[in-house]
Design an enzyme around this catalytic site. Structure first.
Site, PDB file in Angstrom:
ATOM      1  N   LYS A  13       0.839  -1.209   0.000  1.00 58.62           N
ATOM      2  CA  LYS A  13       0.000   0.000   0.000  1.00 58.62           C
ATOM      3  C   LYS A  13       0.873   1.260   0.000  1.00 58.62           C
ATOM      4  O   LYS A  13       0.653   2.171  -0.797  1.00 58.62           O
ATOM      5  CB  LYS A  13      -0.911   0.043   1.244  1.00 58.62           C
ATOM      6  CG  LYS A  13      -1.870  -1.124   1.364  1.00 58.62           C
ATOM      7  CD  LYS A  13      -2.771  -0.987   2.584  1.00 58.62           C
ATOM      8  CE  LYS A  13      -2.019  -1.016   3.900  1.00 58.62           C
ATOM      9  NZ  LYS A  13      -1.352  -2.302   4.212  1.00 58.62           N
ATOM     10  N   ARG A  88      -9.612   1.383   8.264  1.00 59.98           N
ATOM     11  CA  ARG A  88      -9.155   0.043   8.597  1.00 59.98           C
ATOM     12  C   ARG A  88     -10.226  -0.763   9.297  1.00 59.98           C
ATOM     13  O   ARG A  88     -10.019  -1.931   9.618  1.00 59.98           O
ATOM     14  CB  ARG A  88      -8.006   0.207   9.570  1.00 59.98           C
ATOM     15  CG  ARG A  88      -6.704  -0.206   9.025  1.00 59.98           C
ATOM     16  CD  ARG A  88      -5.738  -0.179  10.181  1.00 59.98           C
ATOM     17  NE  ARG A  88      -4.588  -0.938   9.898  1.00 59.98           N
ATOM     18  CZ  ARG A  88      -3.541  -0.487   9.240  1.00 59.98           C
ATOM     19  NH1 ARG A  88      -3.527   0.731   8.759  1.00 59.98           N
ATOM     20  NH2 ARG A  88      -2.523  -1.272   9.067  1.00 59.98           N
ATOM     21  N   ARG A 127      11.976  -5.592   4.830  1.00 59.04           N
ATOM     22  CA  ARG A 127      11.609  -4.186   4.645  1.00 59.04           C
ATOM     23  C   ARG A 127      12.533  -3.260   5.438  1.00 59.04           C
ATOM     24  O   ARG A 127      12.890  -3.537   6.576  1.00 59.04           O
ATOM     25  CB  ARG A 127      10.170  -3.950   5.093  1.00 59.04           C
ATOM     26  CG  ARG A 127       9.851  -2.441   5.112  1.00 59.04           C
ATOM     27  CD  ARG A 127       8.417  -2.144   5.112  1.00 59.04           C
ATOM     28  NE  ARG A 127       7.722  -2.667   6.254  1.00 59.04           N
ATOM     29  CZ  ARG A 127       6.405  -2.590   6.392  1.00 59.04           C
ATOM     30  NH1 ARG A 127       5.692  -2.016   5.454  1.00 59.04           N
ATOM     31  NH2 ARG A 127       5.822  -3.077   7.446  1.00 59.04           N
ATOM     32  N   ARG A 160      11.222  -1.535  11.026  1.00 61.86           N
ATOM     33  CA  ARG A 160      10.117  -1.126  11.904  1.00 61.86           C
ATOM     34  C   ARG A 160       9.984  -2.071  13.096  1.00 61.86           C
ATOM     35  O   ARG A 160      10.163  -3.276  12.957  1.00 61.86           O
ATOM     36  CB  ARG A 160       8.805  -1.086  11.105  1.00 61.86           C
ATOM     37  CG  ARG A 160       8.596   0.250  10.428  1.00 61.86           C
ATOM     38  CD  ARG A 160       7.467   0.243   9.445  1.00 61.86           C
ATOM     39  NE  ARG A 160       6.236  -0.382   9.922  1.00 61.86           N
ATOM     40  CZ  ARG A 160       5.116  -0.416   9.230  1.00 61.86           C
ATOM     41  NH1 ARG A 160       5.063   0.147   8.039  1.00 61.86           N
ATOM     42  NH2 ARG A 160       4.044  -0.999   9.711  1.00 61.86           N
ATOM     43  N   ARG A 171      -0.650  -8.997  13.147  1.00 63.03           N
ATOM     44  CA  ARG A 171      -1.230  -7.954  12.279  1.00 63.03           C
ATOM     45  C   ARG A 171      -2.056  -8.570  11.155  1.00 63.03           C
ATOM     46  O   ARG A 171      -3.096  -8.028  10.773  1.00 63.03           O
ATOM     47  CB  ARG A 171      -0.121  -7.069  11.699  1.00 63.03           C
ATOM     48  CG  ARG A 171       0.454  -6.117  12.734  1.00 63.03           C
ATOM     49  CD  ARG A 171       1.821  -5.593  12.334  1.00 63.03           C
ATOM     50  NE  ARG A 171       1.810  -4.828  11.112  1.00 63.03           N
ATOM     51  CZ  ARG A 171       2.887  -4.605  10.359  1.00 63.03           C
ATOM     52  NH1 ARG A 171       4.042  -5.125  10.694  1.00 63.03           N
ATOM     53  NH2 ARG A 171       2.789  -3.867   9.278  1.00 63.03           N
TER      54      ARG A 171
HETATM   55  P1  AP5 Z   1       4.861  -1.631   1.903  1.00 64.24           P
HETATM   56  O1  AP5 Z   1       4.579  -0.745   0.741  1.00 64.24           O
HETATM   57  O2  AP5 Z   1       5.634  -1.073   3.043  1.00 64.24           O
HETATM   58  O3  AP5 Z   1       3.508  -2.322   2.392  1.00 64.24           O
HETATM   59  P2  AP5 Z   1       2.263  -1.729   3.190  1.00 64.24           P
HETATM   60  O4  AP5 Z   1       1.048  -2.360   2.589  1.00 64.24           O
HETATM   61  O5  AP5 Z   1       2.319  -0.251   3.266  1.00 64.24           O
HETATM   62  O6  AP5 Z   1       2.547  -2.421   4.594  1.00 64.24           O
HETATM   63  P3  AP5 Z   1       2.469  -1.814   6.064  1.00 64.24           P
HETATM   64  O7  AP5 Z   1       3.183  -2.790   6.956  1.00 64.24           O
HETATM   65  O8  AP5 Z   1       2.930  -0.405   6.088  1.00 64.24           O
HETATM   66  O9  AP5 Z   1       0.966  -1.912   6.298  1.00 64.24           O
HETATM   67  P4  AP5 Z   1       0.242  -1.893   7.625  1.00 64.24           P
HETATM   68  O10 AP5 Z   1      -1.118  -1.724   7.129  1.00 64.24           O
HETATM   69  O11 AP5 Z   1       0.452  -3.068   8.500  1.00 64.24           O
HETATM   70  O12 AP5 Z   1       1.012  -0.735   8.419  1.00 64.24           O
HETATM   71  P5  AP5 Z   1       0.642   0.781   8.715  1.00 64.24           P
HETATM   72  O13 AP5 Z   1       1.883   1.578   8.752  1.00 64.24           O
HETATM   73  O14 AP5 Z   1      -0.458   1.234   7.870  1.00 64.24           O
HETATM   74  O15 AP5 Z   1       5.598  -2.947   1.349  1.00 64.24           O
HETATM   75  C1  AP5 Z   1       6.039  -3.960   2.234  1.00 64.24           C
HETATM   76  C2  AP5 Z   1       7.427  -4.484   1.812  1.00 64.24           C
HETATM   77  O16 AP5 Z   1       7.310  -5.147   0.575  1.00 64.24           O
HETATM   78  C3  AP5 Z   1       8.465  -3.371   1.597  1.00 64.24           C
HETATM   79  O17 AP5 Z   1       9.732  -3.843   1.990  1.00 64.24           O
HETATM   80  C4  AP5 Z   1       8.403  -3.115   0.097  1.00 64.24           C
HETATM   81  O18 AP5 Z   1       9.630  -2.599  -0.389  1.00 64.24           O
HETATM   82  C5  AP5 Z   1       8.111  -4.512  -0.424  1.00 64.24           C
HETATM   83  N1  AP5 Z   1       7.317  -4.493  -1.657  1.00 64.24           N
HETATM   84  C6  AP5 Z   1       6.286  -3.653  -1.966  1.00 64.24           C
HETATM   85  N2  AP5 Z   1       5.769  -3.956  -3.182  1.00 64.24           N
HETATM   86  C7  AP5 Z   1       6.476  -5.036  -3.625  1.00 64.24           C
HETATM   87  C8  AP5 Z   1       6.418  -5.840  -4.810  1.00 64.24           C
HETATM   88  N3  AP5 Z   1       5.491  -5.613  -5.768  1.00 64.24           N
HETATM   89  N4  AP5 Z   1       7.281  -6.879  -4.918  1.00 64.24           N
HETATM   90  C9  AP5 Z   1       8.200  -7.134  -3.954  1.00 64.24           C
HETATM   91  N5  AP5 Z   1       8.323  -6.407  -2.809  1.00 64.24           N
HETATM   92  C10 AP5 Z   1       7.465  -5.380  -2.643  1.00 64.24           C
HETATM   93  O19 AP5 Z   1       0.097   0.642  10.219  1.00 64.24           O
HETATM   94  C11 AP5 Z   1       0.942   0.266  11.278  1.00 64.24           C
HETATM   95  C12 AP5 Z   1       0.142   0.211  12.566  1.00 64.24           C
HETATM   96  O20 AP5 Z   1      -0.392   1.518  12.855  1.00 64.24           O
HETATM   97  C13 AP5 Z   1      -1.081  -0.719  12.544  1.00 64.24           C
HETATM   98  O21 AP5 Z   1      -0.722  -2.050  12.864  1.00 64.24           O
HETATM   99  C14 AP5 Z   1      -1.958  -0.057  13.608  1.00 64.24           C
HETATM  100  O22 AP5 Z   1      -1.533  -0.398  14.900  1.00 64.24           O
HETATM  101  C15 AP5 Z   1      -1.694   1.434  13.414  1.00 64.24           C
HETATM  102  N6  AP5 Z   1      -2.668   2.084  12.508  1.00 64.24           N
HETATM  103  C16 AP5 Z   1      -2.397   2.710  11.312  1.00 64.24           C
HETATM  104  N7  AP5 Z   1      -3.516   3.174  10.760  1.00 64.24           N
HETATM  105  C17 AP5 Z   1      -4.537   2.862  11.589  1.00 64.24           C
HETATM  106  C18 AP5 Z   1      -5.954   3.042  11.555  1.00 64.24           C
HETATM  107  N8  AP5 Z   1      -6.561   3.664  10.506  1.00 64.24           N
HETATM  108  N9  AP5 Z   1      -6.686   2.586  12.601  1.00 64.24           N
HETATM  109  C19 AP5 Z   1      -6.100   1.949  13.635  1.00 64.24           C
HETATM  110  N10 AP5 Z   1      -4.784   1.718  13.728  1.00 64.24           N
HETATM  111  C20 AP5 Z   1      -3.996   2.164  12.722  1.00 64.24           C
HETATM  112 MG    MG Z   2       2.663   1.126   4.834  1.00 66.67          MG
END
Ligand code: AP5
Ligand code: MG
Length: 214
Positions: A13, A88, A127, A160, A171
């Site tokens: 994402k 979410r 990552r 992270r 997660r």
């Molecule tokens: P990446 O692009 O980083 O993936 P992502 O989908 O953004 O993954 P996240 O871990 O950031 O998602 P998340 O939803 O768990 O975390 P968030 O920060 O939102 O890609 C992942 C890896 O793969 C990278 O190394 C990348 O280089 C690689 N990659 C990407 N595309 C690729 C491809 N095509 N091929 C190969 N490799 C590839 O949330 C974190 C925490 O914050 C949550 O757990 C929660 O506690 C809190 N939080 C955030 N938002 C909310 C909300 N709205 N409500 C409640 N809690 C929230």
């Molecule tokens: Mg992300």
């Protein structure tokens, strides 16, 4: 153009949202990045959020919803935005739908990046993230030009805290239970678009561009 990115943790994402943001000049709004910036700066919000994030749980809606609604009211959002990590939960999606409806508006696209669970844990362990500008790398698939340094802003890259394998599994469980129902939610609203997230990031991006320009 108001875009919501859907997908499991590690689906890509953030990676794709950043590319969409650059191509179309839309702000990339990641609630995860906002929380991580608050943690880094030692704010009260950051301290509260960290406890949930480190356990792989969702931050409560009270700490999330207002923050997001305030952010999308800012001047740079008047032509649209890319939301990454929000909504979410169904209640979060309802809040966004209602807030937009007040000005006769709606989400235009919900892009679901589909990646099976088996691929996720492997991706997460490689990552590396920039806590300064939000850029994301992978030590094998998408390495930075200089090891450990962000290509975009030159700051140090980190692993992270929530990317430990046991937290990633937690997660994923939270995702299936609380976030996956949003796929149906946006399907019913007629704005869901699915992309296969298992291919290279360029191929995934090219699919997204096609569906946005269709
Ligand atoms: P990446 O692009 O980083 O993936 P992502 O989908 O953004 O993954 P996240 O871990 O950031 O998602 P998340 O939803 O768990 O975390 P968030 O920060 O939102 O890609 C992942 C890896 O793969 C990278 O190394 C990348 O280089 C690689 N990659 C990407 N595309 C690729 C491809 N095509 N091929 C190969 N490799 C590839 O949330 C974190 C925490 O914050 C949550 O757990 C929660 O506690 C809190 N939080 C955030 N938002 C909310 C909300 N709205 N409500 C409640 N809690 C929230
Ligand atoms: Mg992300």
């Amino acid at each position: 153009m108001k875009i919501v990115m859907l997908g499991a943790p590690g689906a890509g994402k953030g990676t794709q949202a950043m590319m969409i943001s650059e191509k179309y000049g839309l702000p990339h709004i990641s609630t995860g990045d906002i929380f991580r910036a608050n943690i880094k700066n030692g704010t009260e919000l950051g301290m509260k959020a960290k406890a949930f994030m480190d356990e792989g749980r969702l931050v409560p809606d009270e700490l999330t919803v207002e923050l997001l609604l305030d952010r999308v009211k800012e001047e740079d959002c008047r032509n649209g935005y890319v939301l990454d990590g929000f909504p979410r939960t169904i209640p979060q999606a309802d809040v966004l739908t209602e807030a937009l409806a007040k000005s006769g508006d709606k989400v235009d696209y919900a892009i679901n990046i589909d990646v099976p669970d088996e691929n996720i844990v492997r991706r997460m362990s490689g990552r590396r993230a920039c806590l300064n500008c939000g850029a994301t790398y992978h030590i094998e698939h998408i390495p930075p030009k200089k090891e450990g340094i962000c290509d975009v802003c030159g700051k140090e890259l980190v692993q992270r805290d929530d990317d430990r394998p046991e937290t990633v599994l937690k997660r994923l469980g939270v995702y299936h239970e609380q976030t996956q129902p949003l796929i149906d939610y946006y399907e019913k609203a007629g704005v869901l678009r699915n992309v296969d997230g298992t291919r290279s990031l360029e191929e995934v991006f090219s699919d997204i561009v096609k569906l946005l320009e269709d």
